[in-house]
Design a protein around this motif. Structure first.
Motif, PDB file in Angstrom:
ATOM      1  N   ARG A  11      15.203   7.230   8.876  1.00  0.00           N
ATOM      2  CA  ARG A  11      14.065   7.654   9.702  1.00  0.00           C
ATOM      3  C   ARG A  11      14.526   8.608  10.810  1.00  0.00           C
ATOM      4  O   ARG A  11      13.875   9.616  11.092  1.00  0.00           O
ATOM      5  CB  ARG A  11      13.357   6.442  10.292  1.00  0.00           C
ATOM      6  N   VAL A  25       5.506  15.010  11.403  1.00  0.00           N
ATOM      7  CA  VAL A  25       5.726  14.215  10.214  1.00  0.00           C
ATOM      8  C   VAL A  25       4.684  14.651   9.182  1.00  0.00           C
ATOM      9  O   VAL A  25       3.525  14.713   9.469  1.00  0.00           O
ATOM     10  CB  VAL A  25       5.596  12.725  10.501  1.00  0.00           C
ATOM     11  N   ASN A 166      12.163  11.169  -0.783  1.00  0.00           N
ATOM     12  CA  ASN A 166      11.309   9.993  -0.913  1.00  0.00           C
ATOM     13  C   ASN A 166      10.879   9.695  -2.339  1.00  0.00           C
ATOM     14  O   ASN A 166       9.881   9.020  -2.559  1.00  0.00           O
ATOM     15  CB  ASN A 166      10.059  10.150  -0.033  1.00  0.00           C
ATOM     16  N   PRO A 230      10.515   1.608   2.946  1.00  0.00           N
ATOM     17  CA  PRO A 230       9.998   1.581   4.316  1.00  0.00           C
ATOM     18  C   PRO A 230       9.051   0.397   4.501  1.00  0.00           C
ATOM     19  O   PRO A 230       8.594  -0.227   3.538  1.00  0.00           O
ATOM     20  CB  PRO A 230       9.263   2.922   4.448  1.00  0.00           C
ATOM     21  N   SER A 231       8.707   0.101   5.748  1.00  0.00           N
ATOM     22  CA  SER A 231       7.841  -1.032   6.050  1.00  0.00           C
ATOM     23  C   SER A 231       6.412  -0.770   5.593  1.00  0.00           C
ATOM     24  O   SER A 231       6.009   0.377   5.340  1.00  0.00           O
ATOM     25  CB  SER A 231       7.845  -1.306   7.547  1.00  0.00           C
ATOM     26  N   SER A 233       3.734  -0.975   7.418  1.00  0.00           N
ATOM     27  CA  SER A 233       3.024  -0.175   8.416  1.00  0.00           C
ATOM     28  C   SER A 233       3.396   1.306   8.295  1.00  0.00           C
ATOM     29  O   SER A 233       2.532   2.186   8.443  1.00  0.00           O
ATOM     30  CB  SER A 233       3.321  -0.687   9.824  1.00  0.00           C
ATOM     31  N   THR A 234       4.664   1.597   8.010  1.00  0.00           N
ATOM     32  CA  THR A 234       5.083   2.986   7.853  1.00  0.00           C
ATOM     33  C   THR A 234       4.390   3.634   6.669  1.00  0.00           C
ATOM     34  O   THR A 234       3.858   4.742   6.764  1.00  0.00           O
ATOM     35  CB  THR A 234       6.603   3.075   7.687  1.00  0.00           C
ATOM     36  N   LEU A 235       4.387   2.955   5.529  1.00  0.00           N
ATOM     37  CA  LEU A 235       3.756   3.520   4.334  1.00  0.00           C
ATOM     38  C   LEU A 235       2.247   3.632   4.501  1.00  0.00           C
ATOM     39  O   LEU A 235       1.635   4.602   4.030  1.00  0.00           O
ATOM     40  CB  LEU A 235       4.109   2.685   3.111  1.00  0.00           C
ATOM     41  N   HIS A 237       0.765   4.226   7.286  1.00  0.00           N
ATOM     42  CA  HIS A 237       0.589   5.379   8.161  1.00  0.00           C
ATOM     43  C   HIS A 237       0.731   6.685   7.391  1.00  0.00           C
ATOM     44  O   HIS A 237       0.047   7.679   7.687  1.00  0.00           O
ATOM     45  CB  HIS A 237       1.617   5.328   9.283  1.00  0.00           C
ATOM     46  N   LEU A 238       1.595   6.690   6.360  1.00  0.00           N
ATOM     47  CA  LEU A 238       1.843   7.893   5.571  1.00  0.00           C
ATOM     48  C   LEU A 238       0.877   8.031   4.395  1.00  0.00           C
ATOM     49  O   LEU A 238       0.966   8.997   3.634  1.00  0.00           O
ATOM     50  CB  LEU A 238       3.279   7.889   5.054  1.00  0.00           C
TER      51      LEU A 238
END
Length: 451
Positions: A11, A25, A166, A230-231, A233-235, A237-238
């Motif tokens: 990250r 991002v 990714n 990734p967590s 929450s990260t995914l 968000h993406l």
């Protein structure tokens, strides 16, 4: 390295590089920003004058970290859009997405924005974010951030590089692995088989990995790395799905070897690749077990620019997957015998492009595997088998440049037809309700623009 440390480093590196390149991002194809940067028309890097199929020059540009430059500065931004008309031989059992019918659908498949370019002679990136016009949602798409350098090692010219990406294989420079393999454009409005190896897109955009590579004498390619999840929450968000197929337990190792050399009028490549991932399906750790996927494969490609000015390409891939689905079978309270499975996926395509303007591609695919009453319960034969042929005719009028809308504009229009011999287990009555594989035969007409 512990998973937390690995993901933290990934990250941090991603944010640092993206900040340097001017993007906070945010899958990729012919990117006009690269054409402006290199001073070359799209056909210099891409077979047929449009992406993503790379020429040997395009492969070299990618492996050197997107850094080759003919102008002092250019805005490293591009966009593309794809729209389709899709008709199947028989009506689909239900609409492929909200707001669409069971047949004869027209839709905006995607709109993508790109940050694509080099910063100095050692750093470059290809970053894509996409609006899915079928699902009506934004998501991060392909990410490939590179740092490279050159060296002389025992008399050999070597490019050394690292990639933060990714999707396993998205960093690859050959159009044989699933990330960049044919078909180069598709639509979610079309039916598709339900089974495929994990490495055929199952870890795209829901993982983050580091790989390191060496490109020796522009012939031998060696790469190794690892991927983590990734967590949630990260995914979220993406815009990615954090639960399919689940999260990787620890790190998943990835390896790639390829050898390339001139043969006759063209360039031949042959290689091997592999990955192993232990996954908690749906991120459910209640069983204390994982599903293990071991994917190994071989690939080959040949790109031949002919004396006539035409181009011939051939790509082929064989991939075998061993599955130990202990967690899935435990969650389903199925017989432990359900855990051991295998999939074999074989694909080949041949393209011929007249003057890099008009092309025809014929591709064959065949996926077979072991029967399983738990994971293939919707199939009459309880097997994953699917096979068929896709034919595509397309035109790219401005792949050599000279577009009336300027050097950044490029366009491809085409028609695809996919005919299935088997689909989800059988050729006839595959679902036990009378559906035949040929019912899914699909005509697709598409327009694809880039700027």
């Amino acid at each position: 390295m512990r998973l937390e440390a690995f993901m933290g480093a990934a990250r941090s590196a991603a944010l640092a590089v993206l900040a340097l390149l001017g993007l906070g991002v945010g899958a990729a194809h012919a990117v006009p920003a690269f054409a402006v940067q290199t001073g070359q028309p799209c056909q210099a890097c891409h077979v047929g004058g449009f992406g993503p199929q790379l020429t040997p020059f395009g492969r070299e540009f990618k492996l050197r970290g997107y850094t080759q430059r003919a102008v002092a500065f250019n805005a490293p931004f591009s966009m593309m859009a794809v729209a389709s008309y899709v008709r199947t031989k028989a009506d689909q059992p239900s609409p492929p997405a909200d707001g669409f019918g069971v047949n004869s659908n027209t839709g905006l498949d995607q709109v993508s924005l790109f940050l694509a370019g080099g910063l100095g002679s050692h750093l470059g990136a290809f970053v894509q974010t996409t609006y899915d016009g079928i699902a009506k949602a934004w998501t991060w798409d392909n990410l490939d951030v590179r740092a490279t350098t050159t060296a002389q090692i025992k008399g050999a010219d070597v490019i050394l590089g690292v990639s933060l990406n990714n999707s396993p294989g998205v960093q690859d420079a050959w159009n044989t692995l699933p990330a960049w393999g044919y078909p180069y454009t598709s639509s979610a409005l079309a039916p598709s088989p339900s089974a495929s190896p994990l490495l055929a897109g199952g870890l795209a955009q829901n993982t983050l990995g580091f790989t390191g590579y060496a490109w020796i004498n522009s012939q031998l390619f060696l790469e190794a790395g690892a991927y983590g999840s990734p967590s949630v929450s990260t995914l979220n968000h993406l815009g990615a799905d954090p639960f399919s197929p689940g999260d990787i337990d620890g790190l998943a190792p990835y390896v790639r070897v390829a050898f390339q050399k001139p043969v006759g009028p063209g360039t031949l490549e042959a290689g091997v690749f592999g990955m192993r991932a232990d996954i908690h399906p749906g991120r459910d750790r209640s069983t204390g077990l994982t599903d293990r996927y071991t994917d190994v494969g071989v690939d080959a490609s040949y790109v031949a620019p002919l004396a006539s000015g035409d181009t011939l390409t051939l790509n082929a891939r064989y991939m075998h997957e061993q599955q130990s689905l202990d967690a899935t079978c435990a969650l389903a309270e199925a017989d432990p015998g359900c855990a051991r499975n295998d999939l074999t996926d074989v694909r080949a395509d041949v393209s011929y492009y007249w003057r890099n303007r008009i092309g025809v591609t014929v591709a064959a695919f065949d996926t077979t595997g072991s029967a399983n009453p738990t994971i293939y319960a919707d199939n009459r034969t309880l097997k994953p088998d699917s096979s068929g042929v896709t034919v595509q005719l397309d035109a790219t009028p401005w792949g050599a440049g000279q577009s009336p809308l300027g050097p950044r504009f490029n366009m491809r229009v085409g028609v695809q037809y996919t005919a299935y011999a088997t689909f989800d287990g059988a050729g006839s009555n595959y679902d036990g309700a009378g559906a035949n594989a040929s019912d899914n035969n699909t005509l697709r007409v598409f327009t694809w623009i880039a700027y």
